[in-house]
Design a protein around this motif. Structure first.
Motif, PDB file in Angstrom:
ATOM      1  N   ILE A 128      -5.925   6.765   8.414  1.00  0.00           N
ATOM      2  CA  ILE A 128      -4.478   6.742   8.679  1.00  0.00           C
ATOM      3  C   ILE A 128      -3.892   5.410   8.207  1.00  0.00           C
ATOM      4  CG2 ILE A 128      -2.718   6.649  10.493  1.00  0.00           C
ATOM      5  CD1 ILE A 128      -4.441   8.650  12.076  1.00  0.00           C
ATOM      6  N   ALA A 129      -4.556   4.305   8.602  1.00  0.00           N
ATOM      7  CA  ALA A 129      -4.082   2.982   8.200  1.00  0.00           C
ATOM      8  C   ALA A 129      -4.139   2.819   6.680  1.00  0.00           C
ATOM      9  CB  ALA A 129      -4.924   1.902   8.879  1.00  0.00           C
ATOM     10  N   THR A 130      -5.209   3.317   6.061  1.00  0.00           N
ATOM     11  CA  THR A 130      -5.375   3.170   4.610  1.00  0.00           C
ATOM     12  C   THR A 130      -4.323   3.946   3.841  1.00  0.00           C
ATOM     13  OG1 THR A 130      -7.761   2.915   4.925  1.00  0.00           O
ATOM     14  CG2 THR A 130      -7.009   3.376   2.710  1.00  0.00           C
ATOM     15  N   PHE A 131      -4.042   5.181   4.254  1.00  0.00           N
ATOM     16  CA  PHE A 131      -3.039   5.980   3.549  1.00  0.00           C
ATOM     17  C   PHE A 131      -1.634   5.395   3.733  1.00  0.00           C
ATOM     18  CE2 PHE A 131      -6.290   9.236   3.042  1.00  0.00           C
ATOM     19  CZ  PHE A 131      -5.937   9.774   1.818  1.00  0.00           C
ATOM     20  N   LEU A 132      -1.344   4.885   4.921  1.00  0.00           N
ATOM     21  CA  LEU A 132      -0.043   4.235   5.119  1.00  0.00           C
ATOM     22  C   LEU A 132       0.057   2.978   4.248  1.00  0.00           C
ATOM     23  CD1 LEU A 132       0.456   4.604   8.978  1.00  0.00           C
ATOM     24  CD2 LEU A 132       1.821   5.666   7.195  1.00  0.00           C
ATOM     25  N   ALA A 133      -1.053   2.214   4.190  1.00  0.00           N
ATOM     26  CA  ALA A 133      -1.066   1.016   3.347  1.00  0.00           C
ATOM     27  C   ALA A 133      -0.913   1.388   1.872  1.00  0.00           C
ATOM     28  CB  ALA A 133      -2.363   0.238   3.566  1.00  0.00           C
ATOM     29  N   ALA A 134      -1.540   2.507   1.468  1.00  0.00           N
ATOM     30  CA  ALA A 134      -1.445   2.954   0.071  1.00  0.00           C
ATOM     31  C   ALA A 134      -0.010   3.338  -0.275  1.00  0.00           C
ATOM     32  CB  ALA A 134      -2.377   4.134  -0.162  1.00  0.00           C
ATOM     33  N   PHE A 135       0.654   4.018   0.652  1.00  0.00           N
ATOM     34  CA  PHE A 135       2.058   4.390   0.418  1.00  0.00           C
ATOM     35  C   PHE A 135       2.919   3.134   0.277  1.00  0.00           C
ATOM     36  CE2 PHE A 135       6.309   5.191   2.143  1.00  0.00           C
ATOM     37  CZ  PHE A 135       6.746   6.203   1.294  1.00  0.00           C
TER      38      PHE A 135
ATOM     39  N   ILE B 225      -1.683  -5.681  15.666  1.00  0.00           N
ATOM     40  CA  ILE B 225      -2.890  -5.652  14.837  1.00  0.00           C
ATOM     41  C   ILE B 225      -2.747  -4.618  13.728  1.00  0.00           C
ATOM     42  CG2 ILE B 225      -5.368  -5.161  14.835  1.00  0.00           C
ATOM     43  CD1 ILE B 225      -4.681  -7.791  16.162  1.00  0.00           C
ATOM     44  N   PHE B 226      -2.174  -3.455  14.075  1.00  0.00           N
ATOM     45  CA  PHE B 226      -1.984  -2.395  13.084  1.00  0.00           C
ATOM     46  C   PHE B 226      -1.085  -2.870  11.934  1.00  0.00           C
ATOM     47  CE2 PHE B 226       0.663   1.309  11.751  1.00  0.00           C
ATOM     48  CZ  PHE B 226      -0.323   1.973  11.052  1.00  0.00           C
ATOM     49  N   SER B 227      -0.002  -3.573  12.268  1.00  0.00           N
ATOM     50  CA  SER B 227       0.929  -4.072  11.243  1.00  0.00           C
ATOM     51  C   SER B 227       0.235  -5.068  10.322  1.00  0.00           C
ATOM     52  CB  SER B 227       2.147  -4.736  11.897  1.00  0.00           C
ATOM     53  OG  SER B 227       2.847  -3.808  12.690  1.00  0.00           O
ATOM     54  N   ILE B 228      -0.567  -5.945  10.922  1.00  0.00           N
ATOM     55  CA  ILE B 228      -1.307  -6.914  10.119  1.00  0.00           C
ATOM     56  C   ILE B 228      -2.261  -6.197   9.173  1.00  0.00           C
ATOM     57  CG2 ILE B 228      -3.094  -8.698  10.236  1.00  0.00           C
ATOM     58  CD1 ILE B 228      -1.729  -9.706  12.797  1.00  0.00           C
ATOM     59  N   ASN B 229      -2.948  -5.175   9.690  1.00  0.00           N
ATOM     60  CA  ASN B 229      -3.911  -4.432   8.878  1.00  0.00           C
ATOM     61  C   ASN B 229      -3.265  -3.759   7.683  1.00  0.00           C
ATOM     62  OD1 ASN B 229      -6.537  -4.789   9.666  1.00  0.00           O
ATOM     63  ND2 ASN B 229      -6.462  -3.295  11.296  1.00  0.00           N
ATOM     64  N   ILE B 230      -2.204  -2.993   7.927  1.00  0.00           N
ATOM     65  CA  ILE B 230      -1.629  -2.245   6.803  1.00  0.00           C
ATOM     66  C   ILE B 230      -0.905  -3.171   5.835  1.00  0.00           C
ATOM     67  CG2 ILE B 230      -1.445  -0.101   8.130  1.00  0.00           C
ATOM     68  CD1 ILE B 230       1.632  -0.536   8.055  1.00  0.00           C
ATOM     69  N   THR B 231      -0.349  -4.287   6.333  1.00  0.00           N
ATOM     70  CA  THR B 231       0.300  -5.244   5.421  1.00  0.00           C
ATOM     71  C   THR B 231      -0.738  -5.859   4.482  1.00  0.00           C
ATOM     72  OG1 THR B 231       1.987  -5.754   7.086  1.00  0.00           O
ATOM     73  CG2 THR B 231       1.715  -7.322   5.265  1.00  0.00           C
ATOM     74  N   GLY B 232      -1.856  -6.310   5.054  1.00  0.00           N
ATOM     75  CA  GLY B 232      -2.908  -6.882   4.227  1.00  0.00           C
ATOM     76  C   GLY B 232      -3.484  -5.885   3.244  1.00  0.00           C
ATOM     77  N   LEU B 233      -3.751  -4.657   3.734  1.00  0.00           N
ATOM     78  CA  LEU B 233      -4.276  -3.619   2.845  1.00  0.00           C
ATOM     79  C   LEU B 233      -3.277  -3.276   1.747  1.00  0.00           C
ATOM     80  CD1 LEU B 233      -6.122  -1.007   5.111  1.00  0.00           C
ATOM     81  CD2 LEU B 233      -7.091  -2.310   3.219  1.00  0.00           C
ATOM     82  N   ALA B 234      -1.988  -3.199   2.115  1.00  0.00           N
ATOM     83  CA  ALA B 234      -0.956  -2.845   1.124  1.00  0.00           C
ATOM     84  C   ALA B 234      -0.880  -3.888   0.022  1.00  0.00           C
ATOM     85  CB  ALA B 234       0.402  -2.697   1.809  1.00  0.00           C
TER      86      ALA B 234
ATOM     87  N   ILE C 240     -11.063  -8.723   0.462  1.00  0.00           N
ATOM     88  CA  ILE C 240     -10.472  -9.553   1.522  1.00  0.00           C
ATOM     89  C   ILE C 240      -9.645  -8.694   2.477  1.00  0.00           C
ATOM     90  CG2 ILE C 240      -8.723 -11.329   1.947  1.00  0.00           C
ATOM     91  CD1 ILE C 240      -9.780 -12.801  -0.505  1.00  0.00           C
ATOM     92  N   ALA C 241      -8.857  -7.768   1.920  1.00  0.00           N
ATOM     93  CA  ALA C 241      -8.055  -6.886   2.766  1.00  0.00           C
ATOM     94  C   ALA C 241      -8.955  -6.029   3.655  1.00  0.00           C
ATOM     95  CB  ALA C 241      -7.156  -6.005   1.906  1.00  0.00           C
ATOM     96  N   CYS C 242     -10.054  -5.537   3.092  1.00  0.00           N
ATOM     97  CA  CYS C 242     -10.999  -4.726   3.869  1.00  0.00           C
ATOM     98  C   CYS C 242     -11.707  -5.567   4.930  1.00  0.00           C
ATOM     99  CB  CYS C 242     -12.025  -4.073   2.947  1.00  0.00           C
ATOM    100  SG  CYS C 242     -11.327  -2.804   1.870  1.00  0.00           S
TER     101      CYS C 242
END
Length: 803
Positions: free
Chosen positions: A351-358, A19-28, A308-310
């Motif tokens: 944490i997820a948002t900053f990783l996605a931003a990077f 789930i975490f991978s899906i989240n940060i991929t979509g946010l990224a 959509i990502a959010c």
């Protein structure tokens, strides 16, 4: 405390890596798309804002409707600048610019070919903030035949030699120019670019007093806090004051009489609006600009991508609430209050948002060259490092963190500890309804973008396949054959004799791409009708271009000089009232020597000689071959023919090399802006549906985990894998289907408005909706089916052992 929140948050994240991978991929993907579009939009909005007086500078433009002819011109008459400066107290300065064509430059006998050149008034640099590297800013152009050159032109022409005082020769006008200054190259985000700026003090056109001929781009500097509307309200009186006497002399009627049935006047356009808000005729613009509609479209896409990502984050976080229900209950029993739980869940969100931003920054750096290629830009990753962008970026990250994690944090922290410990949460009810609504929203955007992309493609295909009234394939245009001088006729004879050449015409008038332009006033029985466009052609033009002669005859050398004979298109025949037996009818044309009578000898079928954004206008063909040649090839592959033409050209020792264009390419380039928009729209439609499907994949994953035991029981009782897949898929596919009911009417409304910009356009056919629905539903089903089939394939014994 913050360290503890972050550490605990990281541990919780690692418990569910999928789930975490899906989240940060979509946010990224959402953040990266937003950053790319933000760079594009920022660049589009930045045009001409670098000038110190940008907010006070306006351009004077001309608009009219005379006897049905609509005129929108970015150029005005030579005396307008000084007249407005004298008559309007709100105007502090005025300056003019006239673009010059086909300028060929020599220095000390060395030929440098074509260069971009404009004539400007001596006070040009008092209005526009182009830094002068060498020379005196306010005196650089205060003498005739002086020129200021760009830094790159100076380096290419003179190397390390100081150019000040050197003399350049404009060979095509036999004009000598003394260099008095060097400026920095004009920025990319300027609405005009020139390498040579020549003083108008030696330019004869600048001294004209006529208010009937438009040649100059004219700019005014208004006093501070002056409203444009206030100044514009005074322009009709000025037009009457100066145009009135000349209209009386030319047309024999007063200004009041003329404007009873016609509209004519000067208007003001803010400098910062020129790039995005101009709709003037191509013949009167400096460079092709952008379009504010595309800024709005791409800005909306960026916002929707983020939303959509959010939504994915919110959906997955709330859906997985049951897995964390006991954790919330235990924390509350052990003394954690609601605020601490909110902080904990927000920490995980950040944490997820900053990783996605990077990850998004990495995606932007990798994709920027490709995006520049699509958008025709030169955006640089360094733009993201400016203080304003960095501040906006971190603000965006915090906003996304709260937007994506806020609702789950408040939702999860509100669990009753007793119910939480008993795991009395099914994920259904109110929260399930919210998740369903968010899924529908995602696919409204995705399906809408897919339909919009299909409509753009359909219109581009329509443009490509439309019958234009001429055959654009296998036509080669040589614009500069006049450089051959006395050898031009010999060169034309050589080309005609080439076995690969089917036909050839001697003309500088081309219905697509760069072309000469001529417009003249038309009179009938000595009474002014309207202006019409002229094409100067020879007897081979019509057959070479594959046009259809409907009545009468073509030009022919058998009839001797035919300078007073013309061929009209159907639109001109209609306007002049020659519908019945047009051959032999006469009208008068306004020339420098007065009115000249022209006799109609033929009628040609209407053809599109301007963009398909415009209706076909009246056109007059007259015999006057000059300037260039148009060649029809016998074969589609013209590489050998081009090589032969180049070899023939080089035999004449022309200073400038052989240059050509392919008419089909020039035609397609006319719609480059629309094609780029379609390509970028396709890209972001793809990214949008990828992000939406990531969320769908996550929800199906969660649903399969929730119903793991149920699936096992159903399989033991005889359910097939297909039935299990149907069970897990049907509810989600219903939501995707419901999204079409919103997406398609909305997309129809928006794309129908976009199509209105084209005078000739396709329809939004029913099968485009079907195709969009099939593509969207197919991608969604594939996403759901993969995970559902995997869940349905698990050994039922394994699922039953989990109890």
């Amino acid at each position: 405390m913050i360290k503890n929140y972050l550490k605990t948050g990281w541990r919780n994240i690692l418990k569910d890596k999928g789930i975490f991978s899906i989240n940060i991929t979509g946010l990224a993907i959402g953040i990266a798309s937003c950053l790319l579009i933000m760079l594009f939009v920022t660049d589009e909005l930045s045009y001409d804002r670098f000038h110190e007086k940008a907010e006070r500078i306006v351009r004077v433009v001309f608009k009219a409707n005379v006897n049905g002819e609509e005129m929108k011109e970015a150029v005005v008459m030579a005396p307008v600048a000084q007249a407005l400066k004298n008559d309007l107290p709100e105007v502090t300065k005025s300056t003019r610019l006239a673009k010059s064509h086909n300028n060929r430059i020599e220095y000390n006998g060395t030929y440098f070919g074509q260069s971009s050149l404009a004539y400007v008034d001596p006070n040009f640099f008092e209005i526009f903030s182009f830094p002068i590297i060498q020379g005196v800013k306010n005196r650089a152009l205060d003498k005739p035949n002086t020129v200021v050159i760009s830094k790159s032109f100076a380096e290419n022409t003179f190397g390390n030699i100081d150019p000040i005082g050197k003399t350049l020769k404009v060979t095509n006008r036999d004009e000598n120019l003394t260099i008095t200054g060097v400026i920095e190259d004009m920025p990319k985000n300027s609405h005009f670019h020139f390498d040579l700026l020549v003083s108008t003090l030696g330019y004869a056109q600048a001294k004209k007093t006529s208010w009937m001929e438009s040649d100059f781009f004219t700019y005014l500097v208004l006093q501070k806090d002056t409203r444009i509307e206030t100044v514009e309200a005074k322009l009709p009186a000025i037009s009457e004051k100066y145009m009135g006497p000349q209209i009386k002399d030319a047309l024999g009627m007063t200004y009041t009489e003329f404007t009873q049935d016609n509209k004519i006047g000067l208007f003001l356009q803010p400098l910062t609006d020129i790039h995005l808000y101009s709709d003037f005729s191509d013949a009167t613009i400096l460079e092709q600009g952008g379009d504010i509609k595309y800024v709005y479209i791409f800005s909306a896409i960026a916002i929707f991508m983020l939303i959509i990502a959010c939504i994915n984050f919110m959906n997955l976080a709330t859906a997985s609430a049951t897995k964390r229900a006991k954790e919330v209950g235990i924390r509350k029993v052990l003394g954690s209050n609601k605020k601490q739980l909110i902080y904990q869940f927000l920490a995980e969100s950040f944490i997820a948002t900053f990783l996605a931003a990077f990850l998004a920054l990495l995606l932007v750096s990798l994709s920027l060259p490709f995006f520049n290629l699509l958008a025709g830009k030169e955006l640089n990753f360094q733009y993201l490092l400016s203080p304003e962008i960095i501040l906006a970026f971190f603000s965006l990250i915090f906003f996304i963190g709260f937007l994506a994690g806020g609702y789950p944090a408040f939702y999860l922290s509100s669990f009753n500890p007793l119910n939480a410990l008993k795991s009395k949460f099914s994920g259904s009810g109110k929260n399930s309804g919210l998740r369903s609504g968010l899924v529908i929203f995602q696919f409204v955007i995705s399906a809408g973008l897919i339909l919009s992309t299909l409509v753009v493609k359909e219109q581009m295909d329509f443009i490509q396949d439309k019958a234009l009234g001429y055959e654009k394939d296998q036509l080669l245009v040589v614009r500069n054959s006049y450089l051959l001088g006395n050898n031009e006729d010999n060169y034309i004879d050589q080309v005609k004799n080439n076995p690969l050449v089917e036909n050839l015409t001697h003309s500088a008038f081309v219905p697509a791409g760069e072309s000469d332009n001529e417009v003249g006033g038309i009179f009938k029985n000595n009474e002014f009708q309207r202006r019409m466009s002229f094409y100067n052609i020879d007897e081979n033009y019509i057959p070479t271009m594959g046009m259809e002669l409907l009545e009468g005859r073509n030009f022919s050398k058998d009839f001797g000089a035919e300078s007073d004979k013309v061929i009209l298109n159907q639109k001109a025949i209609e306007i002049l009232g020659f519908d019945k037996d047009p051959i032999g009818n006469t009208f008068q044309r306004d020339t420098h020597d007065g009115l000249k009578t022209m006799t109609v000898i033929g009628v040609i079928k209407n053809f599109n000689f301007k963009s398909l954004h415009q209706e076909i206008e009246p056109l007059i063909l007259k015999y006057n071959p000059y300037g260039g040649i148009i060649i029809r090839s016998k074969v589609a592959d013209m590489s050998v023919l081009i090589e032969n033409l180049n070899d023939n050209w080089n035999n004449y020792n022309v200073k400038e090399g052989f240059n050509y264009s392919i008419l089909d390419d020039a035609y397609n380039h006319t719609y480059l802006k629309e094609r780029k928009m379609g390509t970028i729209l396709s890209l972001f439609a793809l990214l949008t549906i990828i992000v939406a499907c990531l969320g769908l994949f996550g929800l199906v994953t969660f649903t399969a985990e929730q119903r793991f035991k149920e699936i096992g029981i159903r399989k033991v009782l005889g359910s097939s894998a297909t039935q299990i897949v149907t069970l897990l898929s049907k509810d989600f596919l219903k939501l995707v289907g419901l999204s079409f009911l919103i997406a398609f009417p909305l997309s129809y409304f928006l794309m129908n408005k976009w199509l209105q910009d084209f005078a000739y356009r396709t329809s939004i056919h029913w099968w485009l909706y079907l195709m969009a629905a099939v593509v969207t539903m197919g991608i969604a089903f594939l996403t759901i089916g993969i995970k559902s089939y995997k869940a349905a394939s698990v050994n039922p014994i394994k699922s039953l052992k989990t109890e």
